[in-house]
Design a protein around this motif. Structure first.
Motif, short mmCIF file in Angstrom:
data_model
loop_
_atom_site.label_atom_id
_atom_site.label_comp_id
_atom_site.label_asym_id
_atom_site.label_seq_id
_atom_site.Cartn_x
_atom_site.Cartn_y
_atom_site.Cartn_z
N PHE A 30 37.82 45.22 42.32
CA PHE A 30 37.99 46.63 42.66
C PHE A 30 39.36 46.81 43.33
O PHE A 30 39.66 46.12 44.32
N GLU A 31 40.17 47.70 42.79
CA GLU A 31 41.47 48.01 43.39
C GLU A 31 41.67 49.51 43.38
O GLU A 31 41.60 50.16 42.34
N ALA A 32 41.93 50.08 44.57
CA ALA A 32 42.01 51.54 44.71
C ALA A 32 43.41 52.08 44.46
O ALA A 32 43.55 53.23 44.06
N SER A 33 44.44 51.30 44.71
CA SER A 33 45.80 51.84 44.73
C SER A 33 46.31 52.18 43.33
O SER A 33 46.40 51.30 42.46
N PRO A 34 46.69 53.45 43.09
CA PRO A 34 47.30 53.79 41.80
C PRO A 34 48.63 53.07 41.58
O PRO A 34 49.03 52.83 40.44
N ARG A 35 49.30 52.69 42.67
CA ARG A 35 50.58 52.00 42.56
C ARG A 35 50.41 50.54 42.15
O ARG A 35 51.27 49.96 41.48
N ILE A 36 49.29 49.94 42.55
CA ILE A 36 49.10 48.50 42.35
C ILE A 36 48.26 48.19 41.12
O ILE A 36 48.41 47.13 40.51
N ILE A 37 47.36 49.10 40.72
CA ILE A 37 46.36 48.78 39.70
C ILE A 37 46.98 48.26 38.40
O ILE A 37 46.41 47.39 37.74
N GLY A 38 48.16 48.76 38.02
CA GLY A 38 48.80 48.27 36.81
C GLY A 38 49.17 46.80 36.90
O GLY A 38 49.06 46.06 35.92
N ARG A 39 49.59 46.37 38.07
CA ARG A 39 49.91 44.95 38.26
C ARG A 39 48.64 44.11 38.15
O ARG A 39 48.63 43.04 37.56
N THR A 40 47.58 44.61 38.80
CA THR A 40 46.31 43.89 38.76
C THR A 40 45.86 43.70 37.32
O THR A 40 45.51 42.57 36.90
N HIS A 41 45.86 44.79 36.55
CA HIS A 41 45.40 44.73 35.17
C HIS A 41 46.25 43.78 34.34
O HIS A 41 45.73 42.94 33.60
#
Length: 400
Positions: free
Chosen positions: A112-123
């Motif tokens: 689970f990742e909430a940040s719109p700024r970070i989620i692309g990196r996570t994915h």
């Protein structure tokens, strides 16, 4: 320009963000046609805040990771093939990747990742690592589902829920509701969500009471509300940095900052090596046993031979410098196996305990090395090496 367009489309994770990204891109194209326009810099900064996976790539899954090594050891000790594990606050995806490898093809990892700024990196990082047993959710784990929160940008990858923050609203999700909907109840949870842990735990009351997962949770010594909630629910706590039992804020070795704490249901602690208090001194390394370099860094002159096992290297130093950058930790047979990265004042205050797992006999070398700057106030007094015998029988993951 073609690469800019493709990167923008890849980074967009929803209709609203896509529209925002395209608008910013249109403005950037217009400015590219008029490079002299004085209003270009603020908009370029706005565009630059969007997540790009290349900004912070993870190591390949087969390489050693030094991302929060004390939490890595907790994951290593508790996630087994076929397990269900949750990574709450997945950030760039380092722990979800580790859980994925350890849970294996029959296991399930929910990240689970909430940040719109970070989620692309996570994915991107999880996809690149082939984590096919991980499902990533762009949700803020909260005390109830169906609300919306705003995420404030941090100084690094530490975005957080903040009242009044701007940007894109992110839907909330309570873990109890998620488990009821999916039927997936975790045996282990790693939770690091920049101060929102208490709200997340309040949305997990049924899981805590009935599922009884083991949890690695970020905890501030000056805010013990999460600790109080879990202790009241029948959990016990140990600091993953020092392996000390935590019953109150004063038990932490450092009075400020944050710590990673392992919470274990009381009925499971008898079988847990983390709650065995034995710490056997192996060596006291005086300051004279370390060489000092021109910048003031310290390094054990003659590597110390140790049998396989888990060790706590307790560095003894004081420092007040802030205008510098250092690595500090332990090498084993020439490879860095534990490392913290910050400035000397914060290192001296919060990060003087270094936990090392040796799966085979090795020669260890504690060190502190300056990357930038120096610190005339650094007073290096040596280090103590302690063995944690309770971990002698703990087998590493068979496959990782």
């Amino acid at each position: 320009m073609r690469r800019m367009i493709l990167d923008t489309l890849r980074r967009a994770t929803g209709t609203q963000q896509l529209r925002q990204s395209v608008t910013l891109l249109e403005e950037e194209v217009a400015r590219a046609m008029r490079p002299q326009a004085p209003a270009a810099l603020p908009h370029q900064a706005e565009l630059a805040r969007l997540a790009r996976h290349a900004d912070f790539p993870l190591q390949s899954w087969w390489e050693r990771s030094l991302w929060e090594p004390v939490v890595q050891l907790a994951v290593r000790d508790h996630v087994r093939p076929g397990d269900i594990a949750f990574d709450v606050g997945a950030n760039a995806g380092a722990f979800a990747m580790q859980m994925s490898r350890q849970a294996g093809p029959r296991g399930i990892v929910c990240a689970f990742e909430a940040s719109p700024r970070i989620i692309g990196r996570t994915h991107h990082n999880l996809t690149a690592a082939g984590c096919h047993n991980v499902t990533l959710y762009h949700r803020a784990i909260w005390n109830r589902s169906g609300d919306f929160v705003h995420i404030a940008e941090g100084s690094h990858l530490n975005d957080r829920v903040e009242q009044g923050a701007g940007g894109i609203p992110v839907p909330t999700l309570a873990l109890d509701d998620f488990i009821a909907a999916t039927g997936l109840s975790p045996s282990f949870i790693k939770m690091d969500i920049e101060g929102a842990e208490l709200d997340a735990l309040r949305g997990s009351a049924r899981l805590i009471a009935e599922g009884r997962p083991i949890m690695a949770l970020e905890q501030a010594p000056d805010d013990m509300r999460c600790h109080e909630l879990l202790i009241a629910a029948g959990y016990l706590a140990v600091d993953l940095g020092s392996y000390k039992r935590i019953t109150r804020g004063e038990d932490f070795s450092n009075p400020t900052g944050v710590n990673n704490v392992l919470f274990v249901p009381e009925e499971k602690t008898a079988a847990s090596p983390y709650f065995d208090p034995r710490q056997e001194r192996v060596a006291k390394l005086e300051a004279g046993a370390f060489t000092r370099d021109a910048a003031g860094g310290a390094r054990l002159a003659q590597p110390m031979e140790l049998p396989a096992g888990r060790y706590l290297v307790r560095a003894d130093f004081a420092a007040s410098g802030r205008d510098n950058e250092v690595y500090a930790g332990v090498e084993a047979d020439g490879e860095t196996v534990f490392r913290y990265h910050t400035f000397t004042a914060f290192m001296a205050e919060c990060y003087r305990d270094w936990v090392v797992q040796l799966d085979r006999p090795g020669r260890i070398t504690p060190f502190l090395r300056f990357l930038n700057g120096s610190d005339a106030t650094l007073d290096w007094r040596g280090a103590e090496v302690l063995r944690l015998p309770a971990f002698d029988g703990v087998a590493p993951p068979l496959v990782f």
